[in-house]
Design an enzyme around this catalytic site. Structure first.
Site, PDB file in Angstrom:
ATOM      1  N   LYS A  39      67.661-138.152  20.888  1.00 28.66           N
ATOM      2  CA  LYS A  39      67.237-137.092  19.965  1.00 28.66           C
ATOM      3  C   LYS A  39      68.022-135.807  20.246  1.00 28.66           C
ATOM      4  O   LYS A  39      68.630-135.672  21.316  1.00 28.66           O
ATOM      5  CB  LYS A  39      65.732-136.853  20.121  1.00 28.66           C
ATOM      6  CG  LYS A  39      65.335-136.367  21.510  1.00 28.66           C
ATOM      7  CD  LYS A  39      63.820-136.372  21.704  1.00 28.66           C
ATOM      8  CE  LYS A  39      63.466-135.871  23.095  1.00 28.66           C
ATOM      9  NZ  LYS A  39      62.019-135.961  23.356  1.00 28.66           N
ATOM     10  N   ARG A 135      49.375-133.597  20.576  1.00 27.77           N
ATOM     11  CA  ARG A 135      50.538-133.178  19.807  1.00 27.77           C
ATOM     12  C   ARG A 135      50.682-134.163  18.649  1.00 27.77           C
ATOM     13  O   ARG A 135      50.202-133.909  17.564  1.00 27.77           O
ATOM     14  CB  ARG A 135      51.743-133.214  20.769  1.00 27.77           C
ATOM     15  CG  ARG A 135      52.887-132.358  20.424  1.00 27.77           C
ATOM     16  CD  ARG A 135      53.927-132.350  21.536  1.00 27.77           C
ATOM     17  NE  ARG A 135      54.488-133.666  21.840  1.00 27.77           N
ATOM     18  CZ  ARG A 135      55.591-133.863  22.558  1.00 27.77           C
ATOM     19  NH1 ARG A 135      56.253-132.842  23.045  1.00 27.77           N
ATOM     20  NH2 ARG A 135      56.038-135.075  22.793  1.00 27.77           N
ATOM     21  N   TYR A 257      77.411-104.649  29.215  1.00 28.39           N
ATOM     22  CA  TYR A 257      76.342-103.994  28.454  1.00 28.39           C
ATOM     23  C   TYR A 257      75.224-103.523  29.369  1.00 28.39           C
ATOM     24  O   TYR A 257      74.818-104.227  30.302  1.00 28.39           O
ATOM     25  CB  TYR A 257      75.733-104.973  27.444  1.00 28.39           C
ATOM     26  CG  TYR A 257      76.580-105.219  26.229  1.00 28.39           C
ATOM     27  CD1 TYR A 257      76.911-104.188  25.353  1.00 28.39           C
ATOM     28  CD2 TYR A 257      77.047-106.501  25.949  1.00 28.39           C
ATOM     29  CE1 TYR A 257      77.687-104.434  24.226  1.00 28.39           C
ATOM     30  CE2 TYR A 257      77.812-106.758  24.825  1.00 28.39           C
ATOM     31  CZ  TYR A 257      78.130-105.718  23.963  1.00 28.39           C
ATOM     32  OH  TYR A 257      78.887-105.955  22.864  1.00 28.39           O
ATOM     33  N   MET A 305      77.778-112.003  23.956  1.00 32.24           N
ATOM     34  CA  MET A 305      77.787-113.088  22.970  1.00 32.24           C
ATOM     35  C   MET A 305      78.917-114.075  23.214  1.00 32.24           C
ATOM     36  O   MET A 305      78.728-115.285  23.160  1.00 32.24           O
ATOM     37  CB  MET A 305      77.897-112.506  21.554  1.00 32.24           C
ATOM     38  CG  MET A 305      77.777-113.568  20.474  1.00 32.24           C
ATOM     39  SD  MET A 305      78.020-112.909  18.821  1.00 32.24           S
ATOM     40  CE  MET A 305      76.574-111.871  18.648  1.00 32.24           C
TER      41      MET A 305
END
Ligand SMILES: *Cc1c(COP(=O)(O)O)cnc(C)c1O
Length: 363
Positions: A39, A135, A257, A305
């Site tokens: 999956k 679930r 940053y 990023m």
């Protein structure tokens, strides 16, 4: 396959290692069969490639989460192996791809049973019984109804009854034994059907968790199914990223940053072309290390990023074009990075980005 550009990071996926892990688990599965859970694009590694490699090695059962994943996998591996869809689908929605629905509710049972009765060909399916997850899967009330009236299963050819462990990676958790016991009780009330039980970690819990078909995913891809103990699986993934620039900074100079990291000594900073847009998680900022020439290389400052900065002061000859191993070196396995980022190895793998040059080793 085109060569990677000099500025491109290379993700190497070791298909023979995945096959070796599957074979290792198959021995562990005892007399039962062992599926391949592919999956989420085989946990980010490529379901078509992984599916074909496992199929060639003899794997006859595959699990995906979603209908589209199942249809794409059928295209990739051809007819023959079972491809079960954990999230289920409506009768006919698989367009003759021959997918096996996992029936997660009495509504699913009724829909596929009715389709089987209507055309006189019993529908192959897997019945999912919930024993702790709340679930998907039949809940206790639904299970009781089917147990009292097996006629509800008319029109179905049940290949397996399955359940899913909630705490398999914690061997001492009492829910494991409780789920084994609940699953046995559920099966006892149903028509005699083969059982499908353990995920990767469940396969290491002992004989009470063996079944006719195990469903490992993460262990195939090198994630440790026995947290806290040595990883018995072979490593599968490696990410090598090129250094774009190296610069020398003086003590007191901030990096990146937020100026969240400041040099305490004269420092050589290597900037690498991988960032959080590539799945190299921002939560790794100043908390992880890469590896180069057998040495750890600390990540400094924030992950941006498209770029990440590393302290290569102790590797004086690193130059642009050299590559750092961000994933798969010593101290930076997917499980190591997960620990640094406060997540699990599964999320490290399924986050792997689309911008990497992918190199599949075929043995
Ligand atoms: C994902 C999944 C698996 C595989 O789990 P791993 O922990 O990766 O081995 C097995 N069964 C179900 C129902 C799943 O959702």
């Amino acid at each position: 396959m085109p060569r990677p550009a000099s500025t491109e990071a290379v993700l190497t996926i070791d298909l023979p290692a995945i096959v070796a892990n599957w074979k290792d688990l198959a021995l562990r599965g005892g007399p039962g069969a062992v599926a391949g859970v592919v999956k989420a694009d085989a946990y980010g590694l490529g379901a078509a490639e992984v599916g074909r490699a496992l199929r060639a090695a003899g794997c006859r059962h595959f699990f995906v989460a979603q209908l589209r994943e199942g249809m794409a996998l059928r295209e990739a591996i051809g007819t023959g192996p079972m491809i079960a869809v954990l999230g289920g689908f409506r009768p006919g929605e698989d367009d003759d791809a021959g997918l096996t629905p996992v029936l997660n509710s009495l509504g699913d049972v009724a829909a596929h049973g009715a389709a089987g009765r209507a055309d006189g060909v019993a529908r192959r399916a897997i019945l999912h019984v919930d024993t702790a997850m709340a679930r998907l899967g039949l809940d206790a009330g639904e299970l009781a109804r089917v147990s009292q009236d097996h006629g509800l299963l008319a029109g179905l050819d049940l290949l397996y009854v399955m359940t899913h462990l909630a705490c398999a990676d914690e061997p001492a958790h009492p829910l494991n034994a409780a789920q084994a016991q609940r699953f046995a009780a559920a099966c006892a009330g149903l028509p005699k059907t083969r059982r499908c039980f353990a995920n990767s970690s469940g396969m290491f819990l002992g004989p009470a968790f063996a079944s006719d078909l195990s469903r490992p995913g993460c262990a195939l891809y090198g994630i440790n199914p026995t947290p806290g103990q040595a990883n018995p699986m072979r490593a599968v993934v490696r990410l090598d990223a090129p250094v774009l620039q190296v610069r020398e900074i003086a003590p007191g100079t901030p990096v990146g940053y937020g100026a969240s990291w400041t040099a305490a000594r004269p420092t050589r900073v290597a900037t690498v072309a991988v960032g959080y847009a590539d799945g190299y998680l921002r939560s790794l900022s100043s908390r992880a290390a890469a590896e180069c020439r057998g040495q750890p290389v600390p990540l400094i400052g924030r992950v941006s990023m498209d770029l990440t900065t590393f302290d290569v002061t102790d590797l004086p000859d690193i130059a642009p074009g050299d590559r750092l191993t961000l994933i798969g070196g010593s101290g930076c396995s997917p499980d190591d990075l997960a620990a640094s980022a406060g997540t699990i190895g599964y999320e490290i793998l399924t986050s792997l980005g689309a911008r990497y040059h992918r190199d599949y080793l075929r043995g």
